[in-house]
Design a protein around this motif. Sequence first.
Motif, PDB file in Angstrom:
ATOM      1  N   ARG A   1      41.855  43.923  95.200  1.00  0.00           N
ATOM      2  CA  ARG A   1      40.525  44.332  95.651  1.00  0.00           C
ATOM      3  C   ARG A   1      40.583  45.383  96.758  1.00  0.00           C
ATOM      4  NH1 ARG A   1      37.167  38.786  96.302  1.00  0.00           N
ATOM      5  NH2 ARG A   1      35.419  40.279  96.410  1.00  0.00           N
ATOM      6  N   PHE A   2      41.806  45.741  97.168  1.00  0.00           N
ATOM      7  CA  PHE A   2      41.971  46.775  98.188  1.00  0.00           C
ATOM      8  C   PHE A   2      42.478  48.065  97.533  1.00  0.00           C
ATOM      9  CE2 PHE A   2      42.490  42.722 100.341  1.00  0.00           C
ATOM     10  CZ  PHE A   2      41.649  42.867 101.436  1.00  0.00           C
ATOM     11  N   GLN A   3      42.124  49.169  98.130  1.00  0.00           N
ATOM     12  CA  GLN A   3      42.580  50.464  97.631  1.00  0.00           C
ATOM     13  C   GLN A   3      43.964  50.751  98.199  1.00  0.00           C
ATOM     14  OE1 GLN A   3      39.547  53.342  98.623  1.00  0.00           O
ATOM     15  NE2 GLN A   3      38.315  52.837  96.834  1.00  0.00           N
ATOM     16  N   LEU A   4      44.986  50.509  97.391  1.00  0.00           N
ATOM     17  CA  LEU A   4      46.368  50.653  97.828  1.00  0.00           C
ATOM     18  C   LEU A   4      47.124  51.572  96.874  1.00  0.00           C
ATOM     19  CD1 LEU A   4      47.108  46.884  98.571  1.00  0.00           C
ATOM     20  CD2 LEU A   4      46.597  48.652 100.254  1.00  0.00           C
ATOM     21  N   ASN A   5      48.111  52.257  97.406  1.00  0.00           N
ATOM     22  CA  ASN A   5      48.969  53.119  96.594  1.00  0.00           C
ATOM     23  C   ASN A   5      50.365  52.506  96.495  1.00  0.00           C
ATOM     24  OD1 ASN A   5      47.050  55.224  96.088  1.00  0.00           O
ATOM     25  ND2 ASN A   5      47.316  55.880  98.215  1.00  0.00           N
ATOM     26  N   LEU A   6      50.428  51.259  96.096  1.00  0.00           N
ATOM     27  CA  LEU A   6      51.708  50.559  95.996  1.00  0.00           C
ATOM     28  C   LEU A   6      52.531  51.110  94.835  1.00  0.00           C
ATOM     29  CD1 LEU A   6      50.589  46.850  96.559  1.00  0.00           C
ATOM     30  CD2 LEU A   6      51.697  48.373  98.199  1.00  0.00           C
ATOM     31  N   THR A   7      53.825  51.303  95.101  1.00  0.00           N
ATOM     32  CA  THR A   7      54.739  51.740  94.046  1.00  0.00           C
ATOM     33  C   THR A   7      55.786  50.674  93.717  1.00  0.00           C
ATOM     34  OG1 THR A   7      56.193  52.802  95.677  1.00  0.00           O
ATOM     35  CG2 THR A   7      54.459  54.164  94.680  1.00  0.00           C
ATOM     36  N   SER A   8      55.949  49.670  94.589  1.00  0.00           N
ATOM     37  CA  SER A   8      56.984  48.651  94.382  1.00  0.00           C
ATOM     38  C   SER A   8      56.427  47.261  94.641  1.00  0.00           C
ATOM     39  CB  SER A   8      58.183  48.915  95.313  1.00  0.00           C
ATOM     40  OG  SER A   8      59.166  47.909  95.180  1.00  0.00           O
ATOM     41  N   LEU A   9      56.730  46.322  93.729  1.00  0.00           N
ATOM     42  CA  LEU A   9      56.247  44.944  93.848  1.00  0.00           C
ATOM     43  C   LEU A   9      57.384  43.992  93.502  1.00  0.00           C
ATOM     44  CD1 LEU A   9      53.814  42.991  94.277  1.00  0.00           C
ATOM     45  CD2 LEU A   9      53.377  43.200  91.815  1.00  0.00           C
ATOM     46  N   ASN A  10      57.637  43.016  94.383  1.00  0.00           N
ATOM     47  CA  ASN A  10      58.704  42.033  94.184  1.00  0.00           C
ATOM     48  C   ASN A  10      58.089  40.644  94.045  1.00  0.00           C
ATOM     49  OD1 ASN A  10      60.939  40.362  94.217  1.00  0.00           O
ATOM     50  ND2 ASN A  10      61.943  41.383  95.929  1.00  0.00           N
ATOM     51  N   LEU A  11      58.263  40.037  92.871  1.00  0.00           N
ATOM     52  CA  LEU A  11      57.711  38.705  92.590  1.00  0.00           C
ATOM     53  C   LEU A  11      58.817  37.705  92.281  1.00  0.00           C
ATOM     54  CD1 LEU A  11      54.753  39.737  90.238  1.00  0.00           C
ATOM     55  CD2 LEU A  11      54.675  39.361  92.697  1.00  0.00           C
ATOM     56  N   SER A  12      60.007  37.937  92.768  1.00  0.00           N
ATOM     57  CA  SER A  12      61.170  37.103  92.421  1.00  0.00           C
ATOM     58  C   SER A  12      61.038  35.673  92.939  1.00  0.00           C
ATOM     59  CB  SER A  12      62.439  37.743  92.986  1.00  0.00           C
ATOM     60  OG  SER A  12      62.631  39.024  92.463  1.00  0.00           O
TER      61      SER A  12
END
Length: 389
Positions: free
Chosen positions: A95-106
Amino acid sequence: MDAAEFYLPDECWECIFNFLNDDDDDNHHRYLKSLSLVSKRFLSITNCLRFSLTIVWYPTRLFLGRFFQRYPNLTSLDLSCYYGDLNKLLFQISRFQLNLTSLNLSNRSTIPANGLQSFSQKISTLTSLKCSKMNSIKNTDLFLIANCFPLLEELDLSNPIRFNDNSNFEDEVEALSLTLFKLQKINLSSHTYMNDQLLFVLFKNCKLLREAIILNCHRITIKGIASAIRERPTLRSFELDRYAVVKLITPHFIDSLVSLTSLDLTSSNISNEFLSSIAMKGLPLTRLVLCNCTGYTYDGILCLLSKSKCLQHLDLQYTRFLNNEHLYDTYMVQLSSFLSNLISINLSHCGKLTKSTLFALAGNCPSLNDIKMEYTLIGKESAENLILS
């Protein structure tokens, strides 16, 4: 003098802070925290230099908003240590305007399908996804990832504990490889369904693939590896399956390695013939890992290193002939003469090496800035002499 004469714009301070950074993320964050205490201005500048965030507790939406407002340039989010409702958290983040390029869900029980769907609908900038050490992976998870994040360049699904169905994953791997047209790096270690055919499909369809890590997959053979690598000439780094019998080499297999710049053979059983064959092909290797390898001797590594003038990173941990024979230091002195471009070397657990090796490396390798020699004789001789005296 007027204080204005000492004024530096924020851009200059950012350059100074980045110059002092030692490239270690954890230390970098502690370092920025210290700088942020100097003044409100430094606090504002260091907040802009924070690009990654790890969440370990359950934050409210208001709290998340404050975090994302404080760190406006975040590109990387690590949720691997968060043990709340991950679907709900991902929905809140979306719901936030983010420019994320990497996500870690390990380190999760399962891949949070609903949360990832909500996340992907709002955040389309993701290029790197890590879901390592999941308790279980379903074949539908591969379809989900492909549909949610078609722009992925890096994907890590390594070392799941189990798979939730008996599918051979053929359709899923093909769909993943066709959809992720930008994929450059993939880690499917311990995906026990992987075989020669699926490896070939993966390498054939991923046109930009440069690095593949597919360890502990018993169904993949040397023949399959050779065919897959020849299909993907862009490949530069491939960590070979330690269960493959590398000593049973063929000209077809050696020819397939011609473009590799990085080769990791950790815990493999290799031979002098294999190393000599690589040397004769003139591979442009810049990184070579022979950690805990068996089956080869000094003659094999000498032949390879004498032909590998571009080598920058070398890992010889647990090398047998550097532990058991009386010429261990002499061997390393001779090998170091071929390593003029070396930047880093790891000789840990080569228990018989002494300061003679250290001096030879320092003298023959002018670019060397990282030497690891843990569990060797360095320091022990001086201590023993001190005790005896």
